[in-house]
Every structure is written in C-alpha cells, then in structure tokens.
Design a protein around this motif. Structure first.
Motif, mmCIF file in Angstrom:
data_model
loop_
_atom_site.group_PDB
_atom_site.id
_atom_site.type_symbol
_atom_site.label_atom_id
_atom_site.label_comp_id
_atom_site.label_asym_id
_atom_site.label_seq_id
_atom_site.Cartn_x
_atom_site.Cartn_y
_atom_site.Cartn_z
ATOM 1 N N LEU A 76 0.838 -1.193 0.000
ATOM 2 C CA LEU A 76 0.000 0.000 0.000
ATOM 3 C C LEU A 76 0.873 1.243 0.000
ATOM 4 C CD1 LEU A 76 -2.816 -0.896 2.575
ATOM 5 C CD2 LEU A 76 -2.924 -0.967 0.080
ATOM 6 N N GLN A 77 0.591 2.131 -0.926
ATOM 7 C CA GLN A 77 1.274 3.419 -0.990
ATOM 8 C C GLN A 77 0.543 4.428 -0.108
ATOM 9 O OE1 GLN A 77 1.510 4.478 -5.118
ATOM 10 N NE2 GLN A 77 2.786 2.723 -5.654
ATOM 11 N N PRO A 78 1.178 5.587 0.159
ATOM 12 C CA PRO A 78 0.474 6.615 0.949
ATOM 13 C C PRO A 78 -0.858 7.000 0.298
ATOM 14 C CG PRO A 78 2.802 7.140 0.798
ATOM 15 C CD PRO A 78 2.575 5.967 -0.114
ATOM 16 N N ASN A 79 -1.882 7.198 1.125
ATOM 17 C CA ASN A 79 -3.235 7.528 0.672
ATOM 18 C C ASN A 79 -3.802 6.460 -0.255
ATOM 19 O OD1 ASN A 79 -3.570 10.030 2.053
ATOM 20 N ND2 ASN A 79 -2.234 11.004 0.552
ATOM 21 N N GLN A 80 -3.526 5.225 0.100
ATOM 22 C CA GLN A 80 -4.100 4.091 -0.606
ATOM 23 C C GLN A 80 -4.623 3.104 0.432
ATOM 24 O OE1 GLN A 80 -1.426 1.645 -2.994
ATOM 25 N NE2 GLN A 80 -2.944 1.558 -4.640
ATOM 26 N N ALA A 81 -5.728 2.445 0.128
ATOM 27 C CA ALA A 81 -6.342 1.503 1.065
ATOM 28 C C ALA A 81 -6.660 0.217 0.337
ATOM 29 C CB ALA A 81 -7.607 2.100 1.681
ATOM 30 N N ALA A 82 -6.867 -0.843 1.122
ATOM 31 C CA ALA A 82 -7.232 -2.138 0.573
ATOM 32 C C ALA A 82 -8.394 -2.701 1.376
ATOM 33 C CB ALA A 82 -6.049 -3.099 0.610
ATOM 34 N N ALA A 83 -9.487 -3.009 0.695
ATOM 35 C CA ALA A 83 -10.639 -3.630 1.339
ATOM 36 C C ALA A 83 -10.429 -5.142 1.354
ATOM 37 C CB ALA A 83 -11.915 -3.272 0.587
ATOM 38 N N ILE A 84 -10.548 -5.743 2.520
ATOM 39 C CA ILE A 84 -10.312 -7.168 2.698
ATOM 40 C C ILE A 84 -11.658 -7.887 2.749
ATOM 41 C CG2 ILE A 84 -9.150 -8.903 4.091
ATOM 42 C CD1 ILE A 84 -7.299 -6.790 2.847
ATOM 43 N N THR A 85 -11.793 -8.946 1.956
ATOM 44 C CA THR A 85 -13.032 -9.727 1.913
ATOM 45 C C THR A 85 -12.703 -11.205 2.084
ATOM 46 O OG1 THR A 85 -12.934 -9.883 -0.510
ATOM 47 C CG2 THR A 85 -14.203 -8.058 0.431
#
Length: 303
Positions: A76-85
């Motif tokens: 993940l880079q700055p100002n990036q998110a990951a939704a986990i499912t």
C-alpha cells in the motif's frame, strides 16, 4: 430558504456499509518467514541424495510455506487503502502503508483515497428565469469510506460524474444567471455563495458512496448560443439605462447645488424664467455626450 431532502433521506430502506479496520499483518515479518522457508527448502533439496527421509519432508514443507506466504503479500502506498473480503464478506479495510500480508484466502481490493479533480462537461440548463445557459463545474473529491465506495454503489467514479451533473443542473435552475440591479443572488454575481451551495448539494448526494467534496466551483458559465446575442444587447441596454440614471441623478444634484449657492451668496438674482433656462443649460452640459460650445454674452443678462 427551505432545505431539500438529500438522496439518503429519500431512500431510508438502503442499508449502508461502514468501514472498519481489517486484521492484517506486517509484510516485513512475513518476509522473514518467507526467507526461512526458502532456506529450509534449499537445505532439504541438498539432503535428498544423502538422506531422503529428511530431505524430502524439508523440501515439501519449505515449498508449501513459501507458496502459502508469497500469495498473501500486497503493498500500500500513501493515501491508498485495501478492502479485505472473505468469500464475498467484507472483513475490514487496511490503510497502513508499506508491505502488508494477509492469509491467502482473503481477497484484496485496492482503491485510492487521494484527492481527485474533475472538470465536468458543459451542460445546458434553464436558469430560474427560463433562460438557457451553459455550465461546467470543477470538483475536488475523495473517498472517505472505502466500504461504502466499493459495496454501496456499482462504480463510485461513474457515480460521482453522474451526481456532479445532477447537482449542477439543480443549482443552475435555482438561481438566475444575472441580475443587473443586484437585488437577487445570481450565478454570475455570487460565485462563493453558489459554489458553497453546490458543494453542500454534492456532499448530500455523494454521502451514500462514502465520498466527500473538498472544493467546487464553476469553470464555465455563459448564456447558450441561441440567446447569447440577444442577452448581450439586453445587458448593454441595461448598462446604458443605469449609467444614464446615475448621470441624471448626479446632474440634478449639481444643478441644485449651483442654484442654491448662487442664491445664498447673492451672485445673481434669477427669475423663474431665467432659472429654468439655466437649469436647462446646465443639464445639457452635464448630461450631454459631446462637449458643449459656450456662447459668451457680452451684454446684459436679459439681452
């Protein structure tokens, strides 16, 4: 002014998702485990000929651990998110930057939470008075709730574009394009106020998608081509009338002041006829568009 209900208020049956932290691990720690698995697998491969009973299990274990660990890495880079499912069920959002790791059967959907800048297409809208005008807006928006952006709307970027057009049409039809007398709030004369209302309208429309608006304003605002010429002539006529009105008001005040001072200081005594003639001459001088040519009277005032 009465406030209008937001799209969320009109659709109370909609169940909104809510972002929450996800249970993930640091990728750097798992990188150490990955390196250890590689070492074990290599050591097992070297022991196959000498001691197959030890070498084969070590090679298989190291290979399985390597495959298990390597699939779970993501960055993940700055100002990036990951939704986990997990099998379609939302388990949280990871916003920690750097190398991250999650068990392989969890799904990962990355999205940016950086600010985005959009300039909408020019659209034709009828203003409050029914005049067709062209409007284009510039909007700075960003995702604040990743769960809503991913799971409550089909495509949040397309959703933003459609809602921007709808909001611009709503605000454009709420006010007149221009008011020469400055007695109304207009699109052309009250940029800050109208821009602030446009921002509030967009925020209300985009809340259900987990998106907020940081800044917005009009980049293009003009009468439509079919009436642009007529409205230009109308504006010019209104400007001429207003200028003439101001000029006449000033001239009347100057004439009144001149007559009052002449009378008070006893410079000259004028009867009603001569006073009317002087008023007429002064108004011609003060309101005329061309320079006047004075006539010098060398004789009596009444000759």
């Amino acid at each position: 002014m009465a406030t209008q209900a937001s799209p969320i208020d009109r659709n109370t049956a909609l169940t909104l998702s809510t972002e929450r932290p996800a249970s993930t691990s640091s990728g750097y720690l798992m990188l150490v485990v990955l390196l250890a698995a590689i070492i074990v697998a290599i050591f097992g491969a070297t022991q196959i000929d000498a001691n197959p009973t030890l070498g084969v299990p070590l090679l298989l274990a190291g290979s399985l651990v390597f495959a298990f660990v390597v699939i779970g890495f993501y960055m993940l880079q700055p100002n990036q998110a990951a939704a986990i499912t997990l099998f379609g069920s939302y388990k949280g959002t990871d916003r920690t930057t750097g190398l991250r790791w999650v068990v392989p059967w969890y799904g990962k959907k990355k999205l940016s939470v950086r600010a985005n800048n959009i300039i909408s297409d020019k659209i034709k809208v009828n203003d409050l008075r029914g005049n067709p005008i062209e409007i284009a807006a510039q909007v700075v928006w960003r995702v604040t709730d990743t769960a809503q952006a991913l799971f409550d709307v089909d495509n949040y970027k397309t959703f933003v574009l459609v809602q921007i057009e709808a909001a611009v049409r709503t605000i454009g039809s709420r006010y007149p394009y221009d008011d020469f007398e400055h007695q109304e709030v207009t699109l052309r004369g009250n940029h800050d106020q109208v821009g602030g209302e446009l921002r509030q309208e967009l925020i209300a429309r985009l809340t259900m998608a987990g998106i907020t608006v940081d800044e917005c304003g009009f980049t293009h605002l003009a009468y439509a081509q079919e009436i642009a010429g007529a409205m230009l002539r109308r504006q010019q006529a209104q400007a001429v009338v207003a200028a003439r009105q101001t000029l006449v008001e000033g001239a009347v005040g100057m004439v009144q002041m001149a007559l009052t001072q002449l009378s008070e200081k006893g410079v000259v005594e004028l009867d009603d006829e001569r006073r009317a003639a002087m008023v007429s001459n002064l108004m011609v001088v003060l309101c005329g568009e061309r320079d006047t040519q004075p006539i010098v009277n060398a004789g009596s005032l009444y000759q």
